[in-house]
Design an enzyme around this catalytic site. Structure first.
Site, PDB file in Angstrom:
ATOM      1  N   VAL B 266      -6.413  -9.074   3.830  1.00  0.00           N
ATOM      2  CA  VAL B 266      -6.152  -9.887   5.008  1.00  0.00           C
ATOM      3  C   VAL B 266      -5.695  -8.981   6.146  1.00  0.00           C
ATOM      4  O   VAL B 266      -5.000  -8.001   5.917  1.00  0.00           O
ATOM      5  CB  VAL B 266      -5.025 -10.899   4.705  1.00  0.00           C
ATOM      6  N   GLU B 290     -10.105 -12.948  -2.558  1.00  0.00           N
ATOM      7  CA  GLU B 290      -8.910 -13.775  -2.759  1.00  0.00           C
ATOM      8  C   GLU B 290      -8.781 -14.899  -1.750  1.00  0.00           C
ATOM      9  O   GLU B 290      -8.393 -15.994  -2.076  1.00  0.00           O
ATOM     10  CB  GLU B 290      -7.666 -12.895  -2.566  1.00  0.00           C
ATOM     11  N   ILE B 360      -0.504   1.604   2.981  1.00  0.00           N
ATOM     12  CA  ILE B 360       0.581   2.200   3.762  1.00  0.00           C
ATOM     13  C   ILE B 360       0.280   3.674   3.996  1.00  0.00           C
ATOM     14  O   ILE B 360       0.339   4.166   5.098  1.00  0.00           O
ATOM     15  CB  ILE B 360       1.938   2.014   3.049  1.00  0.00           C
ATOM     16  N   ASN B 380       5.068  -5.719   1.259  1.00  0.00           N
ATOM     17  CA  ASN B 380       4.639  -6.984   0.667  1.00  0.00           C
ATOM     18  C   ASN B 380       4.469  -6.809  -0.838  1.00  0.00           C
ATOM     19  O   ASN B 380       5.372  -7.113  -1.599  1.00  0.00           O
ATOM     20  CB  ASN B 380       3.374  -7.481   1.357  1.00  0.00           C
ATOM     21  N   GLY B 384      -3.763  -8.361  -4.934  1.00  0.00           N
ATOM     22  CA  GLY B 384      -4.988  -8.242  -5.726  1.00  0.00           C
ATOM     23  C   GLY B 384      -5.693  -6.916  -5.508  1.00  0.00           C
ATOM     24  O   GLY B 384      -6.773  -6.692  -6.044  1.00  0.00           O
TER      25      GLY B 384
END
Lengths: 499, 499
Positions: B266, B290, B360, B380, B384
């Site tokens: 996302v 997902e 990251i 976070n 998945g």
């Protein structure tokens, strides 16, 4: 020996003659997995060719692809001849390993279930030659593989030319033990129809594209077959802890004494575990694993193991003889599959196995280093440990708490290389106990992991964790300035304690 | 609203009344994934209950299990009330994240395909309550889930009591979009019969154990629906590099313009990729992923995407409205599956998708940190990304080369946390280009990875690699004494360059 060759009788040549098909710059895919089923004659012949070229000042190096590790008469002779530019997906040969570490050969250490697929998908480019050891050639020109299946299918498919080594040392009774199933190519893949470890879904032979076969070489030489070591006291304690853990799972209702499915890495500790299982309450044990080890034959002999599914043997000389003598008996209990199938995430997750693999070091949060000592020095490789650990029902790492007489701790503040992440590791077992990490946040794992470290290292690990908690972020507390203290100490003084 | 409830009409109560079923120490499984389909009323009611208890000096904390992230009115209110002891498998709520990082709440960051399975397998113990948002209750007491399926099946199965939230905001036309398939329990698991992304293998409803339903709460509240940001210049460059990479795969014969299968994390970059695909030569695109994002609806609208299979929505408010208005149309192109199925290694590997996830930081050998800034500060979670990266056909990580105005480099000498290992990473993409790592040994990857770092950081990375090569072991050269220099600089000065 004619009954072993037949169809390609006209192609029988010497290894030297066959080696003419292998040239500088070639990508060569060979049979062989964990010292079993690798070609015995061509490697030496290729090595001679390389040496001759080098003497003339010519280049001669190949890219070598296998199932997994081979032996001194394969990887070893080629490495000694400086004939390997690039190697994948696994190696345990000390000479070749030395070349990876001194920067004179390249190594891509890859999950064993991925390697064949990546060859198929064209990630490496074209393959010039496949060299496959077989038990015999069938009447219609197909082959019975020998003591390993590995990535044979993928190399046969990818290569322009195929060389067969027919090894008379391998028992003709291995025929029927193999279950050759080809996973479909994208975009038309179907489910792999294995639901139980003993399901047979393919053929006992590999179908050959006959027009590609360019040479057949006769051999009569044993597999590597590393001698079996009697379990030492530490291995026996680890094995006892492992079996106690299994008993606890039965008590918790998460496992049954009947039909537990094991996967096991190779080595001293696994063999001790299997010896322990001989005297345990577990019955009708099954294995869905990579390699068939001595301990599994003992379990089969004792009626404790009903089926062992793998892609190769890794037996002691004594047990290799036993296999060759009694292959018709073991045939009923052993299935040798392509390594894409033996190691496939789909099947591993479906059957629900309990995995058990060795490690170099674990950190206080459960990250695992299986491959690089001090972050840089490759030992063997990740092999199938990731395939089984990511997808198993319960996944364990087993290791003595120290190595080199206490100079190396298997538990460190921060692993110097990560092969399995904290998201994957469920259970770590040493001779000091079991750290069950399931369902825990990182900081909850620390105490359990330190508790199974060697007593000499526990205070040092506790000191590190104290220091790490001075960090203002406490999800996975670390002090990055001293995180590698153990490994740096070892590099400087030869002892992780900095002595 | 009666047509939405029916069967359990007698159980309709207020959220406060329903919250009486939730007690201190409970394990609570909720619906919800990426801000969609989470319960809207019970969390606030439980938070009030917790605050009241705390005011009286009593303990009140629960262990909270979900599909994935929820929203301020779920994780947020519970965190503000200090009502969460333990959370898994994923969170993106800033208040709760703060508690993980200050050590006042615990978080197990887990692969999203593993979490439901581990609940089923009893690794956490008993579950007291499941709270599930639904579109409606069927005439015979089963449920139509709302905008996420997540781990609903596992929590309904594990919990003693079930509370349903019937959310009138969710379109009744979502019915038919879900495909509910329950993976069998061990030891009797069967292949998951999906071979194409658009295969439907289950029912459009979830069957409920009716005797467990204790309360039904009516709600009318929107999903989180984070606003969509227009792609910025950097995201557009990354997207262009991604699509150029795909074009290269077509040219190499490893991909087709027809029917390529995408998975996408996302965010801004994925949305830019999808915008880029709108104008590309790719046709009949499919998604096995997902979450359904705005960009996928655009692709469906344009006739470029035939099917999107996921476990939830993650839409902007505008697109959520669009979905609610046109659900009967999208119903033909969207399938919402349980997250064990959407993220299952078996199906992911079988269909052969191309994954694309954020990160990251990556190190010079291709290890990826997706979760912990500076090794300790959780952002976070791995979500998945591991499910798709380990099992995809071609797996990519996409990221701007720097963050915080250049103070943070996405390329570092050594990742401070590993979520994806060097064995898994195939391709890394920044606005500076594509590092294709397939088939390469670690030291061959370095040059390619440094080439896509921000120009400010390239000399620093080269200096590190020079220093690392002083190591006597050269398989994965490192200088452990300075390996974390970038992260330590950032902690000390707020800039990885040490400014």
């Amino acid at each position: 020996m004619t009954e072993r060759i037949g169809f390609y009788q006209d192609l029988v040549v010497s290894a030297e003659e066959a080696a003419k098909h292998v040239n500088h710059g070639d990508r060569v895919g060979i049979s062989g997995f964990t010292g079993a089923g690798y070609p015995k004659a061509l490697p030496a012949a290729i090595a001679e060719k390389a040496k001759a070229a080098h003497e003339k000042g010519e280049e001669f190096k190949i890219d070598l692809f296998s199932g997994a590790s081979t032996a001194p008469d394969c990887d070893g002779v080629l490495a000694e001849a400086e004939a390997i530019r690039f190697r994948t997906p696994y190696n345990s040969d000390p000479v070749l390993r030395g070349q990876f570490n001194d920067g004179t050969a390249l190594y891509q250490d890859l999950h064993l279930s991925h390697s064949g697929q990546q060859v198929e998908e064209g990630f490496y480019g074209d393959f010039q030659v496949a060299i496959i050891e077989v038990v015999r050639i069938t009447e219609d020109g197909n082959i019975i593989p020998s003591s390993a299946v590995g990535n044979n299918l993928e190399y046969i498919d990818a290569a322009d030319k195929i060389i067969l080594e027919v090894n008379e040392w391998q028992s003709l009774n291995l025929e029927g033990m193999h279950d050759i199933y080809k996973i479909q190519k994208l975009p038309n893949r179907l489910p792999i129809p294995i639901t139980q470890c003993d399901d047979r879904i393919g053929t006992p032979y590999i179908e050959l594209p006959k027009e590609k076969v360019v040479a057949v070489v006769k051999t009569n030489a044993p597999d590597r077959n590393a001698p079996f070591k009697e379990p030492d006291e530490v291995s026996e304690k680890i094995a006892a802890n492992f079996i106690e853990f299994l008993e606890g799972e039965v008590a918790a209702g998460r496992l049954d004494y009947d039909k537990f499915i094991m996967q096991s890495g190779v080595g001293n500790v696994p063999n001790a575990v299997m010896a322990g299982l001989l005297d345990s309450k577990f019955e009708n044990i099954q294995a869905y694993t990579e390699v068939i080890q001595d301990g599994m034959l003992n379990l089969i002999d004792a009626g404790k193991m009903t089926v062992a599914s793998a892609t190769s043997f890794a037996l002691s000389p004594e047990y290799a003889d036993k296999m060759n003598e009694q292959a018709d008996f073991y045939n009923k209990h052993i299935i040798l599959r392509p390594q894409q199938v033996s190691n496939h995430p789909e099947v591993i997750r479906r059957v629900g196995l309990i995995s058990s693999n060795g490690m170099i070091e674990a950190d206080i949060y459960g990250n695992i280093n299986s491959t690089n000592v001090g972050g840089s020095r490759i030992m063997n490789g990740t092999g199938g440990s990731g395939d089984y650990t990511r997808n198993g029902y319960i996944t364990t790492f087993v290791s003595p708490s120290v190595a080199k007489g206490g100079a190396i701790s298997a538990i460190v503040p921060f692993v110097s290389h990560t092969d399995h992440t904290e998201h994957d590791t469920m259970v770590i077992i040493t001779e000091y106990g079991v750290a069950d990490l399931r369902g825990l946040a990182p900081c909850e794992r620390v105490e359990r992991i330190i508790a199974i470290a060697h007593p000499d290292y526990r205070p040092l690990l506790e000191e590190y964790y104290e220091r790490a908690q001075q960090n203002k972020f406490l999800h996975t507390p670390h002090d990055l300035e001293t995180a590698f203290e153990f490994q740096i100490n070892f590099a400087k003084t030869g002892d992780m304690r900095g002595k």
